[in-house]
Motif scaffolding. Structure first.
Motif, PDB file in Angstrom:
ATOM      1  N   ASP A   1     -48.963 -51.791  20.024  1.00 26.21           N
ATOM      2  CA  ASP A   1     -50.347 -52.194  19.782  1.00 26.21           C
ATOM      3  C   ASP A   1     -50.390 -53.146  18.576  1.00 26.21           C
ATOM      4  N   PRO A   2     -50.869 -54.380  18.735  1.00 26.81           N
ATOM      5  CA  PRO A   2     -50.878 -55.324  17.611  1.00 26.81           C
ATOM      6  C   PRO A   2     -51.649 -54.828  16.392  1.00 26.81           C
ATOM      7  N   GLU A   3     -52.592 -53.929  16.606  1.00 32.32           N
ATOM      8  CA  GLU A   3     -53.367 -53.385  15.480  1.00 32.32           C
ATOM      9  C   GLU A   3     -52.849 -52.021  15.030  1.00 32.32           C
ATOM     10  N   GLY A   4     -51.745 -51.569  15.606  1.00 37.52           N
ATOM     11  CA  GLY A   4     -51.224 -50.252  15.289  1.00 37.52           C
ATOM     12  C   GLY A   4     -50.323 -50.236  14.072  1.00 37.52           C
TER      13      GLY A   4
ATOM     14  N   ARG B   1     -49.218 -61.567  14.954  1.00 38.48           N
ATOM     15  CA  ARG B   1     -49.014 -60.530  13.945  1.00 38.48           C
ATOM     16  C   ARG B   1     -47.604 -60.542  13.365  1.00 38.48           C
ATOM     17  N   LEU B   2     -46.611 -60.720  14.228  1.00 37.60           N
ATOM     18  CA  LEU B   2     -45.224 -60.555  13.800  1.00 37.60           C
ATOM     19  C   LEU B   2     -44.536 -61.862  13.420  1.00 37.60           C
ATOM     20  N   ASN B   3     -45.039 -62.977  13.920  1.00 41.79           N
ATOM     21  CA  ASN B   3     -44.409 -64.267  13.603  1.00 41.79           C
ATOM     22  C   ASN B   3     -45.435 -65.389  13.682  1.00 41.79           C
ATOM     23  N   PRO B   4     -46.477 -65.328  12.849  1.00 42.21           N
ATOM     24  CA  PRO B   4     -47.567 -66.299  12.975  1.00 42.21           C
ATOM     25  C   PRO B   4     -47.138 -67.744  12.755  1.00 42.21           C
ATOM     26  N   ASP B   5     -46.116 -67.953  11.917  1.00 41.76           N
ATOM     27  CA  ASP B   5     -45.682 -69.320  11.610  1.00 41.76           C
ATOM     28  C   ASP B   5     -44.590 -69.830  12.546  1.00 41.76           C
ATOM     29  N   GLY B   6     -44.158 -69.004  13.493  1.00 43.59           N
ATOM     30  CA  GLY B   6     -43.163 -69.450  14.451  1.00 43.59           C
ATOM     31  C   GLY B   6     -41.788 -69.676  13.857  1.00 43.59           C
ATOM     32  N   GLU B   7     -41.344 -68.766  12.985  1.00 41.76           N
ATOM     33  CA  GLU B   7     -40.006 -68.902  12.406  1.00 41.76           C
ATOM     34  C   GLU B   7     -38.946 -68.612  13.467  1.00 41.76           C
TER      35      GLU B   7
ATOM     36  N   PRO C   1     -46.316 -51.908  -1.305  1.00 37.96           N
ATOM     37  CA  PRO C   1     -47.067 -52.973  -0.632  1.00 37.96           C
ATOM     38  C   PRO C   1     -47.046 -52.872   0.888  1.00 37.96           C
ATOM     39  N   TRP C   2     -46.006 -52.261   1.455  1.00 42.00           N
ATOM     40  CA  TRP C   2     -45.910 -52.168   2.911  1.00 42.00           C
ATOM     41  C   TRP C   2     -46.570 -50.904   3.462  1.00 42.00           C
ATOM     42  N   ASP C   3     -47.204 -50.112   2.574  1.00 39.94           N
ATOM     43  CA  ASP C   3     -47.815 -48.862   3.030  1.00 39.94           C
ATOM     44  C   ASP C   3     -49.172 -49.066   3.704  1.00 39.94           C
ATOM     45  N   SER C   4     -49.551 -50.305   3.958  1.00 39.03           N
ATOM     46  CA  SER C   4     -50.802 -50.555   4.680  1.00 39.03           C
ATOM     47  C   SER C   4     -50.764 -49.973   6.090  1.00 39.03           C
TER      48      SER C   4
ATOM     49  N   VAL D   1     -46.593 -52.089  14.256  1.00 38.14           N
ATOM     50  CA  VAL D   1     -46.645 -53.541  14.075  1.00 38.14           C
ATOM     51  C   VAL D   1     -47.000 -53.879  12.635  1.00 38.14           C
ATOM     52  N   GLU D   2     -47.897 -53.120  12.054  1.00 39.68           N
ATOM     53  CA  GLU D   2     -48.308 -53.384  10.667  1.00 39.68           C
ATOM     54  C   GLU D   2     -47.132 -53.252   9.716  1.00 39.68           C
ATOM     55  N   LEU D   3     -46.272 -52.244   9.908  1.00 41.35           N
ATOM     56  CA  LEU D   3     -45.122 -52.084   9.013  1.00 41.35           C
ATOM     57  C   LEU D   3     -44.097 -53.196   9.228  1.00 41.35           C
ATOM     58  N   LEU D   4     -43.770 -53.484  10.486  1.00 42.78           N
ATOM     59  CA  LEU D   4     -42.716 -54.470  10.722  1.00 42.78           C
ATOM     60  C   LEU D   4     -43.163 -55.891  10.431  1.00 42.78           C
ATOM     61  N   ARG D   5     -44.454 -56.152  10.437  1.00 50.47           N
ATOM     62  CA  ARG D   5     -44.875 -57.512  10.104  1.00 50.47           C
ATOM     63  C   ARG D   5     -44.663 -57.824   8.624  1.00 50.47           C
ATOM     64  N   LYS D   6     -44.443 -56.786   7.809  1.00 54.95           N
ATOM     65  CA  LYS D   6     -44.262 -56.981   6.376  1.00 54.95           C
ATOM     66  C   LYS D   6     -42.811 -57.279   5.995  1.00 54.95           C
TER      67      LYS D   6
END
Length: 446
Positions: A270-273, A305-311, A8-11, A276-281
């Protein structure tokens, strides 16, 4: 065994992946990553959760983060003595900060995974010969030869083994009595006399008197016997980080089990790189290095990207702006993030923005310039009304000569005495202690 299994994280594979080695043998790479996926985790989900909670405390000003270690670990120097000295230096700095600032110190090592480094150029040229740049022992060898510089995926398995050995030793030291606060005197033995060590010894005597008083009063010392020392590294090599990502059996969430805290570098944020895509998962606490080129909108996009809900405790910004820029750039960024309202832990990296080269060709940093950036970091937070949450430094437990200045007045001529780093210059043991005393004063005055 070669596998085409998808996770699932291979996006991240669908995004641009910067700073990645160009492996000549794709089949061997796939065999290595398949083997890594079958290896036990290096850290555990519950430990990462504990660190995330503590990072949230630092964001509130209820704790302070000390993150330190090598610029780039090497397989050669992953020895019991080297690891012990690094741990000892971090523990001593933490003692100084704890006692001087009256705050809990969250101890995080740049250790057990920092075997790769991004480079500004793909090629290195010497005497008219161009070869792939050295990208750390996890990728290729430092020797300047064609065979040595070819990226070898089998080194990822070596990185796993060295990281596992380091973490085993760290746990033994920090849980087996070596980190007992009552040993603060012993941590200073064997080092030469200079102002930083003399000041530490005086502090150790104060702590010893306080401990003896509490002991006479019947206090429980269980909390002084062991410490938590978390591991961190830059999540640079995506094939390795993806292979070390696992599904937590407690609730099905994803954790990167290569380290407790992973950060993204200035070159890969890069937020679209892909990074970031791997660590956001994953659920680990994560960080992003921020230079003076960053804008407030850049930071908000990373937060989205990395913390949209502000945890709380999830996202850390590590500023590396240079002493000449931090007072001009950082306040505006702090204001932008403050206005957004989602919590962020702010940490100062005063090393990477202050690298210079001497006339003799040594890459170095000046201690006073490093401290100037730390002071600018605190001043910016004071100006905006936000919290300076921690310090991120490259250091070693040895008395190397790589950074000029400090109480020993190390100058350029002495760099050649013990210049041992293969990548970036590090604070030596006494410079690290000197920094801790000065940062404790900044925290206390804040």
């Amino acid at each position: 065994m070669i596998t085409d299994e998808k996770f699932p994280w291979d996006s991240w594979r669908e995004r641009e992946a910067k700073q990645q080695p160009q492996y000549p043998d794709e089949a061997r790479l796939r065999e290595v990553t398949s083997a890594l996926r079958s290896r036990p985790p290096l850290v555990f989900a519950g430990e990462a959760d504990d660190l995330r909670t503590q990072m949230a405390a630092a964001a509130r000003g209820d704790a302070f983060v000390l993150m330190g270690g090598d610029c780039a670990e090497t397989f050669r120097d992953t020895t019991a003595d080297q690891i012990r000295l690094k741990i000892q230096t971090i523990l001593q700095m933490a003692v100084v900060l704890t006692y001087g600032a009256s705050l809990p110190i969250i101890k995080v090592g740049r250790i057990a995974g920092q075997y790769a480094k991004p480079r500004s150029a793909d090629l290195e040229t010497r005497d008219g010969i161009s070869l792939p740049s050295y990208r750390g022992d996890a990728v290729n060898d430092h020797s300047f030869s064609e065979d040595a510089r070819v990226p070898d995926p089998r080194r990822l398995l070596d990185m796993y083994q060295y990281s596992a050995s380091s973490l085993n030793l760290i746990r033994a030291f920090t849980k087996g009595g070596y980190a007992d606060m009552r040993r603060v005197h012993e941590w200073n033995r064997g080092f030469t006399s200079n102002p930083a060590y003399a000041r530490y010894e005086a502090l150790a005597q104060e702590i010893n008197r306080a401990v003896k008083f509490m002991e006479a009063a019947g206090a429980d010392f269980d909390g002084l016997r062991v410490v938590d020392l978390f591991s961190s590294h830059e999540a640079l090599l995506l094939e390795y980080e993806a292979a070390m990502t696992r599904v937590d059996s407690r609730g099905g969430e994803f954790y990167n089990t290569s380290g407790h805290f992973l950060w993204i570098g200035e070159r890969t944020r890069d937020p679209e790189g892909a990074h970031v895509e791997l660590l956001r998962k994953v659920r680990n606490p994560v960080g992003a290095k921020i230079s003076d080129s960053a804008t407030g909108d850049d930071l908000l996009r990373l937060m989205d990207r990395l913390n949209p809900d502000g945890e709380p405790g999830r996202l850390t910004f590590i500023t590396r702006m240079g002493a000449a820029h931090i007072r001009r750039v950082l306040p505006e960024l702090l204001e932008k993030v403050k206005d957004d309202g989602r919590p962020v832990t702010w940490i100062s990296d005063p090393m990477h923005g202050n690298t210079i080269q001497t006339s003799s060709g040594y890459k170095t940093r000046d201690f006073d310039t490093i401290m100037d950036e730390v002071e600018g970091f605190f001043e910016a937070h004071q100006q905006v009304g936000t919290i300076p949450g921690g310090l991120h430094v490259e250091l070693t437990g040895d008395d190397v000569t790589e950074v000029i200045g400090g109480s020993e007045h190390l100058d350029e001529r002495r760099l050649e005495e013990r210049y041992e780093t293969l990548v970036d210059p590090r604070l030596n043991h006494q410079q690290s202690l000197e920094m801790a005393f000065r940062v404790a004063e900044l925290i206390r005055a804040f």
